[in-house]
Design an enzyme around this catalytic site. Sequence first.
Site, short mmCIF file in Angstrom:
data_model
loop_
_atom_site.label_atom_id
_atom_site.label_comp_id
_atom_site.label_asym_id
_atom_site.label_seq_id
_atom_site.Cartn_x
_atom_site.Cartn_y
_atom_site.Cartn_z
N TRP A 1 -6.17 0.13 7.20
CA TRP A 1 -5.10 -0.74 7.36
C TRP A 1 -3.71 -0.14 7.37
O TRP A 1 -2.70 0.04 8.18
CB TRP A 1 -5.01 -2.09 7.09
CG TRP A 1 -3.95 -3.10 7.63
CD1 TRP A 1 -2.54 -3.03 7.34
CD2 TRP A 1 -4.21 -3.66 8.72
NE1 TRP A 1 -2.15 -4.05 8.31
CE2 TRP A 1 -2.95 -4.27 9.03
CE3 TRP A 1 -5.36 -4.12 9.49
CZ2 TRP A 1 -2.79 -5.54 10.11
CZ3 TRP A 1 -4.97 -5.08 10.59
CH2 TRP A 1 -3.74 -5.69 10.91
N GLU A 2 -3.44 0.35 6.03
CA GLU A 2 -2.25 0.90 5.76
C GLU A 2 -1.59 2.19 6.22
O GLU A 2 -0.69 2.56 6.51
CB GLU A 2 -2.14 1.25 4.22
CG GLU A 2 -2.27 0.07 3.27
CD GLU A 2 -0.74 -0.91 3.24
OE1 GLU A 2 0.07 -0.29 3.81
OE2 GLU A 2 -0.63 -1.67 2.61
N SER A 3 -2.75 3.24 6.64
CA SER A 3 -2.61 4.65 6.79
C SER A 3 -3.39 5.01 8.00
O SER A 3 -3.21 6.18 8.47
CB SER A 3 -2.55 5.40 5.43
OG SER A 3 -3.84 5.61 5.31
N TYR B 1 -1.44 -9.15 8.12
CA TYR B 1 -1.93 -8.17 7.13
C TYR B 1 -3.01 -8.57 6.49
O TYR B 1 -4.24 -7.98 6.38
CB TYR B 1 -0.78 -7.70 6.20
CG TYR B 1 -1.27 -6.70 5.20
CD1 TYR B 1 -1.02 -5.46 5.38
CD2 TYR B 1 -1.95 -7.29 3.81
CE1 TYR B 1 -1.42 -4.26 4.48
CE2 TYR B 1 -2.37 -6.08 2.94
CZ TYR B 1 -1.92 -4.70 3.29
OH TYR B 1 -2.44 -3.86 2.28
#
Length: 218
Positions: free
Chosen positions: A33-35, A125
């Site tokens: 999800w983050e990168s 998120y």
Amino acid sequence: MARPIPATFVPIIRQAASKWGVPPELITAVISWESGFSPGRVNVNETKGGFSWGLMQVQVPTASDYIRNITPDQLLWPETNIDVGTWYLKKMLDRFNWIIPDAISAYNAGPGNVNPGKPYVNPKYVNGVGALYEAYKEHWNVLSAAGLNQERMGYLIVLASQEAYATGGNVQEILGRMLVQEFIGANIVADPSMYVVETANEDSWVTPLLIGIGITAL
């Protein structure tokens, strides 16, 4: 849809999971999800301010509580980033009594912005990482095939999942075809379907991975 996991990150995630006692599927979900598995990703963190670095989008002030004088460049190293990110994730899990949605929210928004029992400030998120966490459970639970070297089996699984992701094919069928070829070459008679985990959601079958393997670069 869960992204394919680059093979080079598998042993790093396994090591961090073992070191900090955090499920590898949760670490993988945060990274995805983050990168999107991009170790060079750098973003301005709109929630907490400042820059977020690398695979798990770690900030320097946060990392400095674990590694004194750490630099942004060091946070772009996958080994360091995953280690630090997992350390912080474990910290949030412990703080919020291992209630995973609360810990996920705190990882992203900061623990001061999480009030148990109240709506999350970052529901997209929390829901997104939570869904990936469930999807990657399947990937980390695939059994190794008897008679095949673990590294070779892991290599085939990654190849099959990448082909499925690129073509939209069924990863179980692709992996089965590859296993049949391997079994013929090794003179082993077996049903390849017994070596994959059945799932009701075929979309989650993008990159199944073996637990316990040490895959290096493809």
